[in-house]
Design a protein around this motif. Structure first.
Motif, PDB file in Angstrom:
ATOM      1  N   GLU A 105      -6.552  -3.324  -4.611  1.00  9.84           N
ATOM      2  CA  GLU A 105      -6.728  -4.581  -3.871  1.00  9.84           C
ATOM      3  C   GLU A 105      -8.232  -4.758  -3.724  1.00  9.84           C
ATOM      4  O   GLU A 105      -8.881  -4.083  -2.912  1.00  9.84           O
ATOM      5  CB  GLU A 105      -6.046  -4.524  -2.506  1.00  9.84           C
ATOM      6  CG  GLU A 105      -6.243  -5.831  -1.734  1.00  9.84           C
ATOM      7  CD  GLU A 105      -5.560  -5.856  -0.368  1.00  9.84           C
ATOM      8  OE1 GLU A 105      -4.999  -4.828   0.041  1.00  9.84           O
ATOM      9  OE2 GLU A 105      -5.601  -6.915   0.273  1.00  9.84           O
ATOM     10  N   ASP A 108      -6.177   4.853   1.837  1.00 12.21           N
ATOM     11  CA  ASP A 108      -6.761   3.750   2.618  1.00 12.21           C
ATOM     12  C   ASP A 108      -6.023   3.654   3.952  1.00 12.21           C
ATOM     13  O   ASP A 108      -5.569   4.679   4.480  1.00 12.21           O
ATOM     14  CB  ASP A 108      -6.759   2.429   1.823  1.00 12.21           C
ATOM     15  CG  ASP A 108      -5.358   1.899   1.507  1.00 12.21           C
ATOM     16  OD1 ASP A 108      -4.365   2.538   1.911  1.00 12.21           O
ATOM     17  OD2 ASP A 108      -5.260   0.838   0.870  1.00 12.21           O
ATOM     18  N   HIS A 134       0.860  -1.192   0.000  1.00 13.67           N
ATOM     19  CA  HIS A 134       0.000   0.000   0.000  1.00 13.67           C
ATOM     20  C   HIS A 134       0.895   1.240   0.000  1.00 13.67           C
ATOM     21  O   HIS A 134       1.588   1.500   0.981  1.00 13.67           O
ATOM     22  CB  HIS A 134      -0.901  -0.004   1.243  1.00 13.67           C
ATOM     23  CG  HIS A 134      -1.870  -1.151   1.278  1.00 13.67           C
ATOM     24  ND1 HIS A 134      -3.229  -0.986   1.166  1.00 13.67           N
ATOM     25  CD2 HIS A 134      -1.660  -2.486   1.381  1.00 13.67           C
ATOM     26  CE1 HIS A 134      -3.826  -2.177   1.210  1.00 13.67           C
ATOM     27  NE2 HIS A 134      -2.890  -3.101   1.350  1.00 13.67           N
ATOM     28  N   HIS A 179      -6.861  -0.167  -1.258  1.00 15.55           N
ATOM     29  CA  HIS A 179      -8.066  -1.012  -1.225  1.00 15.55           C
ATOM     30  C   HIS A 179      -9.128  -0.476  -2.177  1.00 15.55           C
ATOM     31  O   HIS A 179      -9.316   0.742  -2.315  1.00 15.55           O
ATOM     32  CB  HIS A 179      -8.656  -1.015   0.193  1.00 15.55           C
ATOM     33  CG  HIS A 179      -7.893  -1.857   1.164  1.00 15.55           C
ATOM     34  ND1 HIS A 179      -7.807  -3.222   1.055  1.00 15.55           N
ATOM     35  CD2 HIS A 179      -7.192  -1.526   2.273  1.00 15.55           C
ATOM     36  CE1 HIS A 179      -7.079  -3.701   2.057  1.00 15.55           C
ATOM     37  NE2 HIS A 179      -6.685  -2.683   2.805  1.00 15.55           N
TER      38      HIS A 179
END
Ligand SMILES: [Fe+2]
Length: 260
Positions: A83, A16, A10, A45
């Motif tokens: 994701e 996120d 990430h 995400h």
């Protein structure tokens, strides 16, 4: 040095539960580059908890990060990625353009299970196949339904899925059962790509190299380099990857079933 590929990290600041600031994202990237990572997802995400994370938003944030990396001479190439949490509408969401495939190449979709649920991905695999899209199963070691059911995992791999494992789970398994199962997975060819699932510099840092070293120890350097480098880079670049069918080690499965 093997140029490592982190297929799950990430890096999109503020989008996120990953790095909250651009400075922290840049610090993560510097740390990754220092341990030999040269290719990585710039990932956030995509699920109901983050409705603002459209494919366009993720692409724009990843492009901004790529500019920062170039400006600061950080030798890391990033690939915009979502994701994707599986849901009943995943296929329709993909067709509508809402979901961002790995690198935006429409070859690989990185998917995770909904919270506290385990779904059969094969219907989605069948729906995506005519469109040339395959699944990467994110942090697959988290799912006992896969880790302890080699027959199911073999079916998913045969259907075209790739199995992604988290580097820290390899380097530091949380118990003996986990370690034994992961060792069997690696030895049997069930593991295809590696991710750090890094979220920040302190909490869940983006460490890949210890997992790579564990792969070297368990499977030998050529296999470790396929997983942590060759196949990972191929997925990030949207190239097809054909993996050999896995071979479950029969003695270990027997041992797990009957003890000893
Ligand atoms: Fe993640």
């Amino acid at each position: 040095m093997t140029p490592l590929a982190d297929t799950h990290v990430h890096l999109l600041a503020g989008l996120d539960d990953g790095p909250p600031t651009a400075d922290e994202a840049l610090a993560m990237c510097r740390a990754m580059a220092a341990e030999g990572v040269r290719h990585a997802t710039a990932l956030a995400h995509q699920n109901a908890g983050y409705p603002a994370n459209t494919a366009a938003r993720l692409r724009a944030a990843a492009a901004h990060l790529a500019g920062e990396l170039a400006a600061h001479n950080v030798p890391l190439t990033v690939y915009p990625t979502g994701e994707v949490m599986l849901s009943p509408t995943t296929f329709e969401d993909w067709r509508s353009g809402a979901l961002l495939s790995v690198g935006g190449h429409d070859q690989w979709l990185l998917v995770e299970m909904p919270h506290a649920l385990f779904l059969d991905v094969l219907p989605l695999v069948d729906a995506l196949r005519p469109h040339g899209v395959r699944l990467v199963i994110a942090h697959a070691e988290r799912y006992p339904e896969l880790l302890h059911d080699p027959a199911r995992t073999e079916r998913w791999i045969a259907a075209g899925c790739l199995i992604q494992v988290t580097a820290s789970a390899l380097a530091d398994p949380w118990d003996h059962g986990m370690e034994r199962a992961l060792r069997d997975w690696v030895a049997g060819g069930f593991v295809h790509v590696l991710g750090s699932d890094g979220h920040g510099t302190a909490f869940r840092p983006p460490e890949l190299a210890p997992g790579f070293e564990r792969l070297v120890k368990w499977a030998g350097r050529p296999a470790a380099e396929r997983i942590a480098s060759l196949w990972g880079v191929s997925v990030l670049q949207g190239l097809p990857v054909q993996v050999p069918p896995p071979k479950p080690p029969p003695r270990s499965w027997f041992t797990r079933l009957f003890g000893g």
